[in-house]
Design a protein around this motif. Structure first.
Motif, PDB file in Angstrom:
ATOM      1  N   GLY A 181      44.034  54.158  -6.202  1.00 51.00           N
ATOM      2  CA  GLY A 181      42.910  54.516  -7.055  1.00 51.00           C
ATOM      3  C   GLY A 181      42.689  53.632  -8.266  1.00 51.00           C
ATOM      4  N   MET A 182      43.389  52.505  -8.356  1.00 47.57           N
ATOM      5  CA  MET A 182      43.240  51.617  -9.506  1.00 47.57           C
ATOM      6  C   MET A 182      42.715  50.255  -9.050  1.00 47.57           C
ATOM      7  SD  MET A 182      46.679  52.578 -11.627  1.00 47.57           S
ATOM      8  CE  MET A 182      46.333  51.398 -12.896  1.00 47.57           C
ATOM      9  N   ARG A 183      41.920  49.634  -9.912  1.00 49.72           N
ATOM     10  CA  ARG A 183      41.281  48.362  -9.558  1.00 49.72           C
ATOM     11  C   ARG A 183      41.209  47.479 -10.786  1.00 49.72           C
ATOM     12  NH1 ARG A 183      34.987  48.586  -7.688  1.00 49.72           N
ATOM     13  NH2 ARG A 183      34.639  46.415  -7.130  1.00 49.72           N
ATOM     14  N   TRP A 184      41.584  46.218 -10.629  1.00 52.15           N
ATOM     15  CA  TRP A 184      41.461  45.228 -11.694  1.00 52.15           C
ATOM     16  C   TRP A 184      40.205  44.424 -11.383  1.00 52.15           C
ATOM     17  CZ3 TRP A 184      43.143  44.618 -16.379  1.00 52.15           C
ATOM     18  CH2 TRP A 184      43.034  43.379 -17.010  1.00 52.15           C
ATOM     19  N   LEU A 185      39.158  44.628 -12.204  1.00 51.54           N
ATOM     20  CA  LEU A 185      37.866  43.991 -11.969  1.00 51.54           C
ATOM     21  C   LEU A 185      37.463  43.229 -13.217  1.00 51.54           C
ATOM     22  CD1 LEU A 185      35.229  43.584 -10.346  1.00 51.54           C
ATOM     23  CD2 LEU A 185      34.464  45.815 -11.220  1.00 51.54           C
ATOM     24  N   THR A 186      37.357  41.907 -13.092  1.00 50.31           N
ATOM     25  CA  THR A 186      36.910  41.099 -14.220  1.00 50.31           C
ATOM     26  C   THR A 186      35.732  40.235 -13.800  1.00 50.31           C
ATOM     27  OG1 THR A 186      38.393  39.189 -13.850  1.00 50.31           O
ATOM     28  CG2 THR A 186      39.249  40.996 -15.205  1.00 50.31           C
ATOM     29  N   VAL A 187      34.822  40.044 -14.751  1.00 49.88           N
ATOM     30  CA  VAL A 187      33.645  39.200 -14.550  1.00 49.88           C
ATOM     31  C   VAL A 187      33.563  38.203 -15.694  1.00 49.88           C
ATOM     32  CG1 VAL A 187      32.366  40.955 -13.255  1.00 49.88           C
ATOM     33  CG2 VAL A 187      32.127  40.848 -15.744  1.00 49.88           C
ATOM     34  N   CYS A 188      32.791  37.137 -15.489  1.00 53.02           N
ATOM     35  CA  CYS A 188      32.652  36.088 -16.499  1.00 53.02           C
ATOM     36  C   CYS A 188      31.191  35.665 -16.611  1.00 53.02           C
ATOM     37  CB  CYS A 188      33.420  34.830 -16.088  1.00 53.02           C
ATOM     38  SG  CYS A 188      35.117  35.079 -15.639  1.00 53.02           S
ATOM     39  N   PRO A 189      30.746  35.373 -17.829  1.00 53.60           N
ATOM     40  CA  PRO A 189      29.434  34.736 -17.941  1.00 53.60           C
ATOM     41  C   PRO A 189      29.501  33.400 -17.185  1.00 53.60           C
ATOM     42  CG  PRO A 189      30.206  35.477 -20.096  1.00 53.60           C
ATOM     43  CD  PRO A 189      31.356  35.602 -19.138  1.00 53.60           C
ATOM     44  N   PRO A 190      28.440  33.019 -16.490  1.00 54.42           N
ATOM     45  CA  PRO A 190      28.509  31.823 -15.637  1.00 54.42           C
ATOM     46  C   PRO A 190      28.908  30.535 -16.359  1.00 54.42           C
ATOM     47  CG  PRO A 190      26.296  32.779 -15.638  1.00 54.42           C
ATOM     48  CD  PRO A 190      27.147  33.672 -16.453  1.00 54.42           C
ATOM     49  N   GLU A 191      28.568  30.414 -17.630  1.00 61.84           N
ATOM     50  CA  GLU A 191      28.915  29.184 -18.350  1.00 61.84           C
ATOM     51  C   GLU A 191      30.162  29.342 -19.219  1.00 61.84           C
ATOM     52  OE1 GLU A 191      25.620  27.286 -20.331  1.00 61.84           O
ATOM     53  OE2 GLU A 191      24.248  27.817 -18.705  1.00 61.84           O
ATOM     54  N   GLN A 192      30.886  30.457 -19.027  1.00 59.81           N
ATOM     55  CA  GLN A 192      32.096  30.695 -19.805  1.00 59.81           C
ATOM     56  C   GLN A 192      33.174  31.333 -18.913  1.00 59.81           C
ATOM     57  OE1 GLN A 192      31.526  33.265 -23.204  1.00 59.81           O
ATOM     58  NE2 GLN A 192      33.179  32.286 -24.329  1.00 59.81           N
ATOM     59  N   PRO A 193      33.603  30.620 -17.870  1.00 59.38           N
ATOM     60  CA  PRO A 193      34.558  31.211 -16.919  1.00 59.38           C
ATOM     61  C   PRO A 193      35.939  31.491 -17.500  1.00 59.38           C
ATOM     62  CG  PRO A 193      34.265  28.878 -16.480  1.00 59.38           C
ATOM     63  CD  PRO A 193      33.243  29.258 -17.526  1.00 59.38           C
ATOM     64  N   GLU A 194      36.240  30.916 -18.653  1.00 55.54           N
ATOM     65  CA  GLU A 194      37.550  31.153 -19.256  1.00 55.54           C
ATOM     66  C   GLU A 194      37.628  32.501 -19.982  1.00 55.54           C
ATOM     67  OE1 GLU A 194      35.044  29.146 -22.365  1.00 55.54           O
ATOM     68  OE2 GLU A 194      35.340  28.901 -20.212  1.00 55.54           O
TER      69      GLU A 194
END
Length: 137
Positions: free
Chosen positions: A39-52
């Protein structure tokens, strides 16, 4: 000495819905989408010009971080729009505003020239609000 920030969390009511909002409406890239146990999920997103910079879309669920009562309180606070989490930049605020509005993003403030810059305010699908500003040339 601390040299940089590479992760920040935004609490969301539903990770699937947040995925759709941040990826399909805002145009962010998925950096990590992984199961972290039952039941746990690690979900991360990035702005396209700031992948770091990874934005962790953290579900508000009972467990390690929240007890039952505090999870319910946090969900109510997020839903009520209590939290303003950050300022996003774009190159052309008017064009980006129109593009995001057409995708169903809810704006609480139209593009307005303020003493500090040109900005609009919007909410994500959980109720968190953000400023969207035009990058100074």
């Amino acid at each position: 000495m601390i040299t940089r920030l590479n992760h920040v969390s935004v609490f969301v009511l539903d990770q699937d819905s947040a995925y759709d909002f941040y990826v399909n409406k805002l145009g962010f890239a998925v950096h990590t989408d992984a199961a972290m146990g039952p039941g746990m999920r690690w979900l991360t997103v990035c702005p396209p010009e700031q992948p770091e910079l990874e934005i962790s879309l953290m579900a508000i669920t009972e467990g390690m971080m929240f007890k039952a009562g505090s999870a319910a309180q946090m969900r109510a606070l997020v839903s009520a729009g209590t939290f303003g989490f950050g300022v996003f930049e774009c190159n052309d605020l008017l064009a980006t505003y129109e593009e995001l509005k057409a995708k169903g993003v809810e704006f609480t403030k139209e593009p307005t020239r303020e003493f500090y810059g040109f900005e609009a305010l919007f909410k994500d699908d959980s109720g968190n609000w953000f400023s969207l500003g035009e990058k100074k040339g």
